[in-house]
Design a protein around this motif. Structure first.
Motif, PDB file in Angstrom:
ATOM      1  N   ALA A  95       1.861  -9.424   9.006  1.00  0.00           N
ATOM      2  CA  ALA A  95       1.976 -10.400   7.569  1.00  0.00           C
ATOM      3  C   ALA A  95       1.456  -8.848   6.682  1.00  0.00           C
ATOM      4  N   SER A  96       0.836  -8.278   6.793  1.00  0.00           N
ATOM      5  CA  SER A  96       0.242  -7.344   5.605  1.00  0.00           C
ATOM      6  C   SER A  96       1.486  -5.917   5.757  1.00  0.00           C
ATOM      7  N   ILE A  97       1.959  -5.508   6.844  1.00  0.00           N
ATOM      8  CA  ILE A  97       2.569  -4.559   6.960  1.00  0.00           C
ATOM      9  C   ILE A  97       4.224  -4.901   6.542  1.00  0.00           C
ATOM     10  N   THR A  98       4.423  -5.970   6.827  1.00  0.00           N
ATOM     11  CA  THR A  98       5.601  -6.711   6.329  1.00  0.00           C
ATOM     12  C   THR A  98       5.846  -6.524   4.648  1.00  0.00           C
ATOM     13  N   PHE A  99       4.924  -6.697   4.554  1.00  0.00           N
ATOM     14  CA  PHE A  99       5.023  -7.153   3.635  1.00  0.00           C
ATOM     15  C   PHE A  99       5.072  -5.542   2.188  1.00  0.00           C
ATOM     16  N   LEU A 100       4.206  -4.568   2.603  1.00  0.00           N
ATOM     17  CA  LEU A 100       4.393  -3.289   1.941  1.00  0.00           C
ATOM     18  C   LEU A 100       5.281  -3.196   2.692  1.00  0.00           C
ATOM     19  N   LEU A 101       6.455  -3.011   3.700  1.00  0.00           N
ATOM     20  CA  LEU A 101       8.090  -2.693   3.477  1.00  0.00           C
ATOM     21  C   LEU A 101       8.621  -2.947   3.020  1.00  0.00           C
ATOM     22  N   SER A 102       8.496  -4.554   2.588  1.00  0.00           N
ATOM     23  CA  SER A 102       9.587  -5.510   1.817  1.00  0.00           C
ATOM     24  C   SER A 102       9.344  -5.263   0.335  1.00  0.00           C
ATOM     25  N   ASP A 103      10.696  -5.294  -0.504  1.00  0.00           N
ATOM     26  CA  ASP A 103      10.277  -5.218  -2.110  1.00  0.00           C
ATOM     27  C   ASP A 103       9.576  -6.355  -2.571  1.00  0.00           C
ATOM     28  N   ASP A 104       8.664  -6.814  -1.414  1.00  0.00           N
ATOM     29  CA  ASP A 104       7.590  -7.780  -2.559  1.00  0.00           C
ATOM     30  C   ASP A 104       6.569  -6.820  -3.135  1.00  0.00           C
ATOM     31  N   ALA A 105       6.496  -5.178  -2.728  1.00  0.00           N
ATOM     32  CA  ALA A 105       5.304  -4.968  -2.896  1.00  0.00           C
ATOM     33  C   ALA A 105       6.391  -3.654  -3.767  1.00  0.00           C
ATOM     34  N   VAL A 106       6.987  -3.873  -4.713  1.00  0.00           N
ATOM     35  CA  VAL A 106       7.724  -3.393  -5.294  1.00  0.00           C
ATOM     36  C   VAL A 106       6.878  -2.023  -5.990  1.00  0.00           C
ATOM     37  N   ASN A 107       5.690  -2.738  -7.136  1.00  0.00           N
ATOM     38  CA  ASN A 107       4.541  -1.909  -7.612  1.00  0.00           C
ATOM     39  C   ASN A 107       3.963  -0.772  -6.891  1.00  0.00           C
ATOM     40  N   ILE A 108       3.995  -0.941  -6.109  1.00  0.00           N
ATOM     41  CA  ILE A 108       2.532  -0.163  -4.761  1.00  0.00           C
ATOM     42  C   ILE A 108       3.755   0.399  -3.974  1.00  0.00           C
ATOM     43  N   ASN A 109       2.559   2.338  -4.439  1.00  0.00           N
ATOM     44  CA  ASN A 109       2.932   3.015  -3.717  1.00  0.00           C
ATOM     45  C   ASN A 109       1.492   4.191  -3.842  1.00  0.00           C
ATOM     46  N   GLY A 110       1.278   4.619  -2.586  1.00  0.00           N
ATOM     47  CA  GLY A 110       0.728   5.218  -2.141  1.00  0.00           C
ATOM     48  C   GLY A 110      -1.312   4.326  -2.089  1.00  0.00           C
ATOM     49  N   ALA A 111      -1.311   3.100  -1.583  1.00  0.00           N
ATOM     50  CA  ALA A 111      -2.046   2.484  -1.667  1.00  0.00           C
ATOM     51  C   ALA A 111      -2.269   2.488   0.304  1.00  0.00           C
ATOM     52  N   ILE A 112      -4.023   2.619   0.107  1.00  0.00           N
ATOM     53  CA  ILE A 112      -4.439   2.599   1.842  1.00  0.00           C
ATOM     54  C   ILE A 112      -5.286   0.821   2.006  1.00  0.00           C
ATOM     55  N   LEU A 113      -3.850   0.271   2.494  1.00  0.00           N
ATOM     56  CA  LEU A 113      -4.429  -1.561   2.294  1.00  0.00           C
ATOM     57  C   LEU A 113      -5.141  -1.987   3.359  1.00  0.00           C
ATOM     58  N   ALA A 114      -7.010  -1.884   3.238  1.00  0.00           N
ATOM     59  CA  ALA A 114      -7.344  -2.051   4.527  1.00  0.00           C
ATOM     60  C   ALA A 114      -7.516  -3.763   4.409  1.00  0.00           C
ATOM     61  N   SER A 115      -6.516  -3.794   5.681  1.00  0.00           N
ATOM     62  CA  SER A 115      -5.898  -5.423   6.763  1.00  0.00           C
ATOM     63  C   SER A 115      -7.986  -4.906   7.946  1.00  0.00           C
ATOM     64  N   ASP A 116      -8.452  -5.531   7.328  1.00  0.00           N
ATOM     65  CA  ASP A 116      -9.653  -5.732   8.076  1.00  0.00           C
ATOM     66  C   ASP A 116     -10.707  -7.269   8.365  1.00  0.00           C
ATOM     67  N   GLY A 117     -10.274  -7.984   7.125  1.00  0.00           N
ATOM     68  CA  GLY A 117     -11.247  -9.001   7.701  1.00  0.00           C
ATOM     69  C   GLY A 117     -12.566  -8.753   6.152  1.00  0.00           C
ATOM     70  N   GLY A 118     -13.080  -7.749   5.829  1.00  0.00           N
ATOM     71  CA  GLY A 118     -13.806  -7.435   5.126  1.00  0.00           C
ATOM     72  C   GLY A 118     -14.576  -6.531   5.294  1.00  0.00           C
ATOM     73  N   TRP A 119     -14.667  -5.613   6.708  1.00  0.00           N
ATOM     74  CA  TRP A 119     -15.126  -4.639   7.618  1.00  0.00           C
ATOM     75  C   TRP A 119     -15.134  -3.604   6.440  1.00  0.00           C
ATOM     76  N   SER A 120     -14.526  -2.911   5.864  1.00  0.00           N
ATOM     77  CA  SER A 120     -14.744  -1.785   4.401  1.00  0.00           C
ATOM     78  C   SER A 120     -15.191  -2.464   4.221  1.00  0.00           C
ATOM     79  N   VAL A 121     -15.291  -3.708   3.286  1.00  0.00           N
ATOM     80  CA  VAL A 121     -16.272  -3.576   2.500  1.00  0.00           C
ATOM     81  C   VAL A 121     -18.103  -3.915   3.138  1.00  0.00           C
ATOM     82  N   GLN A 122     -18.538  -3.734   3.478  1.00  0.00           N
ATOM     83  CA  GLN A 122     -20.073  -4.368   4.472  1.00  0.00           C
ATOM     84  C   GLN A 122     -20.197  -2.673   4.050  1.00  0.00           C
TER      85      GLN A 122
END
Length: 347
Positions: free
Chosen positions: A320-347
């Motif tokens: 779901a995260s990958i296809t969002f970034l692949l699609s035109d829904d993410a038209v204004n997103i470039n160079g992002a590293i999307l942490a799809s980790d349930g919040g692990w990266s903010v601990q």
């Protein structure tokens, strides 16, 4: 039956099974027999469907055990899964596709025969995209084709090695002149070894598959995207690309490299209609299998930090995260590293 009069099924969350007076006793009976899990190890996956334990166990917990639990919880009868309710906000997350989101587009997906890659290829196809599905294993690719037989889109399979230039050339040729998006998902794990234990063989293979393969295939598809004046590339990094305490030396370096590859390409091609982003998963229920021999030193050092994983995702949740970034829904997103980790990266 559950306390809300819904049957316990394979789609019922592990947490609901454990909290149910009858279902909990059944699950604990299985856990008491030993094997892949104990109750404490299930804490990060309480929100996943019970069915997911089969994939999580990597063969140690057979499907027959889950089927038997469902039968015993329902007086020997398999309940209808539909009774759980696909739109029930209190149940486990359920994939909801966006019809036509990839209509008219060709998307190359590596690692497409299993796990996150398979879930991504399947979702793109079910959302109308033409998929070039790439993996080492031809038989597993054919199984993907069979599973999508009712989907009215073209699905092209390429059995090949993304680290080999000849195979990379075959992948691009299979796309037949049009590549709207690329999902670099193929990857392997290391043995959790610290640097002083990491062998040349482990280092070379992990770097080759996780980083060099993504580099080679991205390099090959970019001219097609440049000519079209559009394109989207999504790389799969990892929590190990954001921190040093998530995996072994080789895997951590490879995923930090994927982050660098993503950011450099996003900058270089930003003015050409090409977006390059990455998804950084944490724990994944269908995660990359580990080698048979895992470093005791590295495992002992990493264990407290890996125990802090707040939740484990399914392959479909990552897709779901990958296809969002692949699609035109993410038209204004470039160079992002999307942490799809349930919040692990903010601990």
């Amino acid at each position: 039956m559950t306390t809300n009069d819904r049957p316990l099924t394979g789609s019922t969350t592990i947490g609901d099974w454990l909290d149910h007076p009858e279902g909990g006793a059944l699950v604990r009976e299985v856990l008491g027999q030993g094997g892949a899990f104990d109750e404490s190890s299930l804490a990060p996956v309480r929100g996943l469907p019970l069915q997911q334990l089969v994939a999580l166990s990597q063969g140690q917990l057979p499907q027959a055990v889950v089927d038997d639990l469902v039968l015993r919880a329902n007086d020997g009868v398999f309940p209808e899964e539909a009774a759980v309710g696909a739109d029930d906000a209190t149940g486990p997350w359920r994939e909801k596709t966006t019809p036509g989101r990839f209509a008219g587009k060709t998307v190359v997906v590596t690692g497409a025969a299993s796990g996150i890659g398979r879930a991504t290829a399947s979702r793109v196809a079910r959302e109308g995209g033409r998929v070039v599905a790439v993996d080492l294993f031809a038989d597993k690719l054919e199984a993907l084709v069979a599973d999508l037989a009712d989907v009215d889109v073209a699905l092209v399979t390429v059995a090949g090695d993304i680290t080999a230039q000849d195979d990379v050339d075959r992948i691009v040729a299979a796309a037949d002149g049009r590549i709207d998006a690329l999902a670099n998902i193929a990857g392997i794990n290391d043995d959790f070894s610290p640097l002083h234990e990491t062998t040349d063989a482990m280092w070379d293979r992990v770097i080759a598959v996780n980083l060099t393969g993504a580099f080679k295939l991205s390099r090959a598809v970019l001219p097609v995207m440049q000519e079209a004046g559009r394109g989207s590339i999504v790389n799969v990094a990892s929590e190990a690309g954001l921190r040093g305490n998530a995996s072994g030396n080789a895997y951590t370096v490879s995923k930090h490299g994927v982050v660098g590859l993503t950011k450099s390409a996003a900058f270089m091609y930003a003015g050409q209609g090409i977006r390059v982003n990455a998804v950084a998963p944490g724990g994944v229920a269908t995660g990359i299998p580990f080698p048979a021999n895992v470093s005791e030193v590295g495992s002992a050092r990493l264990r407290p930090f890996q125990a802090a994983i707040p939740s484990v995702a399914t392959a479909e949740e990552l897709a779901a995260s990958i296809t969002f970034l692949l699609s035109d829904d993410a038209v204004n997103i470039n160079g992002a590293i999307l942490a799809s980790d349930g919040g692990w990266s903010v601990q």
